[in-house]
Design a protein around this motif. Structure first.
Motif, short mmCIF file in Angstrom:
data_model
loop_
_atom_site.label_atom_id
_atom_site.label_comp_id
_atom_site.label_asym_id
_atom_site.label_seq_id
_atom_site.Cartn_x
_atom_site.Cartn_y
_atom_site.Cartn_z
N ILE A 82 33.76 -25.05 -10.18
CA ILE A 82 34.58 -24.66 -11.34
C ILE A 82 33.99 -25.28 -12.61
O ILE A 82 33.90 -24.63 -13.65
CB ILE A 82 36.05 -25.12 -11.12
N LEU A 108 42.95 -20.41 -13.27
CA LEU A 108 41.83 -20.00 -12.39
C LEU A 108 42.31 -19.29 -11.15
O LEU A 108 43.41 -19.56 -10.66
CB LEU A 108 41.08 -21.26 -11.92
N GLN A 137 40.75 -19.07 -7.36
CA GLN A 137 39.66 -19.44 -6.46
C GLN A 137 39.55 -18.31 -5.44
O GLN A 137 40.39 -18.17 -4.57
CB GLN A 137 40.01 -20.79 -5.79
N PRO A 181 35.01 -19.24 -8.05
CA PRO A 181 36.09 -19.30 -9.05
C PRO A 181 35.98 -18.21 -10.10
O PRO A 181 34.88 -17.83 -10.50
CB PRO A 181 35.88 -20.68 -9.69
#
Ligand code: AMP
Ligand code: GLY
Length: 417
Positions: free
Chosen positions: A239, A266, A268, A273
């Motif tokens: 990230i 975010l 994932q 990401p």
């Protein structure tokens, strides 16, 4: 240090509580605040954060050293630009950088220019264009209002009629962004930034949907956990490399000095990401689970941000976990009544939990009454998420007002067997 916190939610109660613990604090004001902030600070109920003249006058009158801007609207409206002109230190970005949140179209362009992985998207200004696109589209889409919408400007239904209806209504006043649906684990990452250097805080996760098992409408957030056990160092490295570093490099390249906190929303995914969105302020309810884990003096930390001294700041964090559950009014996220008396509230020991007020106020007789949709964030703290969960839900059962409800599964998807 005299601090003025702007806002009235659970986030601002948590901020005021954290400031109240600082050795540096000699005066603490919250505008407009809620019944919880009233207990630890002076509420300035009549001060409107969007009225720059009034904020400046209050700062002069109360000799405020730092203004901490909680929500996004005053940032987008240029409050920090004005405070900077008046030489009043402020925590929060100026209006141009705040466009990372106030315009999804601007944010998407920023991500594209700096190679930041995000969902593929298209922007529309007219309904016929949007309708034509949706008719030929094969993949699942998320439809978003471009401007600010307090967490309610996104539709992720795959019902075509609903999408068209939502798009038509948004296009009356704003542009529309249509993007690919991403599946994965949603995370909230916060970076403090002093204009040059930045400092990452532990990863949190918010539970955005109204009902258990992530069903129902999007809300401002129904609960949160911090830290997120499934985010190992390797995930965070990815990230940081793919999203955080390119963002700060991009800000520098575009001459956008960013001072405050930048929030990376975010996803994932199985492919790594992806950045869903930026917010230019702390998250609510993530702040309520994040701040109890910061052991460094918060006044010091905020001063380091506004004075450009974040480099090498010795951030001390607790090893505990925190889990927060929002207690909401009957009807939220649709319409709800206010003014309902709060009959009882738990008083956990600070080492085991906190009750942060959000939509509450003091009635004329000193009684706490509801004043919003999300009324409290009840936080459990413990050596692991399971203990934090047990402590949070034990306290939630003691929050009593007519129509009080909460999700029952906050954090469960992160429990490790
Ligand atoms: P935003 O205002 O862009 O953060 O969107 C609000 C919420 O909608 C996010 O927190 C996600 O839960 C969901 N969402 C937004 N964009 C997407 C996407 N591309 N795929 C899946 N869910 C999304
Ligand atoms: N918790 C999501 C937000 O603050 O926008």
């Amino acid at each position: 240090m005299k601090v003025l916190v702007l806002g009235s939610g659970g986030r601002e109660h948590a901020l005021a509580w954290k400031f109240s613990k600082s050795r540096l604090i000699s005066g603490l004001y919250v505008a407009p605040g809620n019944a919880g902030t009233e207990e630890i600070a002076e509420n300035l109920v009549g001060l409107n954060a969007l009225d720059c003249d009034a904020v400046v006058a209050t700062c002069r009158d109360k000799k405020i050293d730092v203004v901490f801007v909680g929500p996004e609207e005053p940032l987008a409206a240029g409050l920090v630009d004005r405070l900077n002109e008046e030489k009043i230190p402020a925590f929060g970005p100026h209006a141009q950088a705040a466009m990372l949140e106030s315009s999804k179209a601007f944010a998407k362009k920023f991500m594209a220019s700096h190679g930041i992985p995000t969902a593929q998207s298209r922007e529309f200004a007219s309904f016929p264009e949007f309708e034509a696109h949706m008719k030929t589209r094969r993949t699942r889409a998320v439809v978003k209002k471009s401007g600010l919408a307090a967490g309610k400007g996104v539709l992720d239904s795959d019902n075509r009629d609903e999408q068209l209806k939502f798009g038509r209504s948004v296009l009356k006043t704003d542009r529309l962004v249509v993007e690919d649906y991403l599946s994965g684990t949603e995370l909230s990452l916060f970076a403090l930034c002093d204009g040059v250097d930045h400092l990452l805080l532990p990863v949190a996760a918010d539970f955005k949907k109204a009902h258990d098992n992530d069903l129902g409408k999007n809300t401002g957030g129904m609960g949160a956990v911090c830290p997120v056990p499934s985010v190992e160092a390797r995930v965070l490295e990815g990230i940081t490399r793919e999203i955080v570093e390119p963002t700060f490099k991009g800000l520098a390249e575009q001459g956008l000095a960013y001072r405050g906190v930048l929030y990376f929303g975010l996803m994932q995914t199985a492919d790594g990401p992806r950045l869903l969105e930026y917010n230019v302020r702390f998250g609510d309810p993530e702040t309520q689970v994040l701040l109890p884990l910061i052991e460094s003096d918060f006044g010091n930390l905020v001063e380091a941000v506004v004075q450009g001294r974040l480099k090498d700041f010795p951030l001390h964090l607790s090893n505990n976990s925190a889990l927060g559950v929002v207690v909401a009014s009957k009807g939220y996220p649709d319409s709800y009544k206010t003014g309902i008396p709060v009959r009882s509230l738990p008083t956990p020991h600070e080492s085991e939990g906190m009750v942060f007020h959000a939509g509450t106020r003091l009635g004329g007789d000193g009684q706490i009454v509801t004043a919003g949709g999300r009324c409290f964030t009840v936080v459990g703290i413990g050596p692991n998420l399971l203990t934090a969960d047990m402590r949070a839900y034990d306290a939630v059962s003691k929050v009593q007002f007519d129509g009080a409800w909460s999700r029952k599964d906050i954090g469960k998807k992160f429990f490790i067997d």
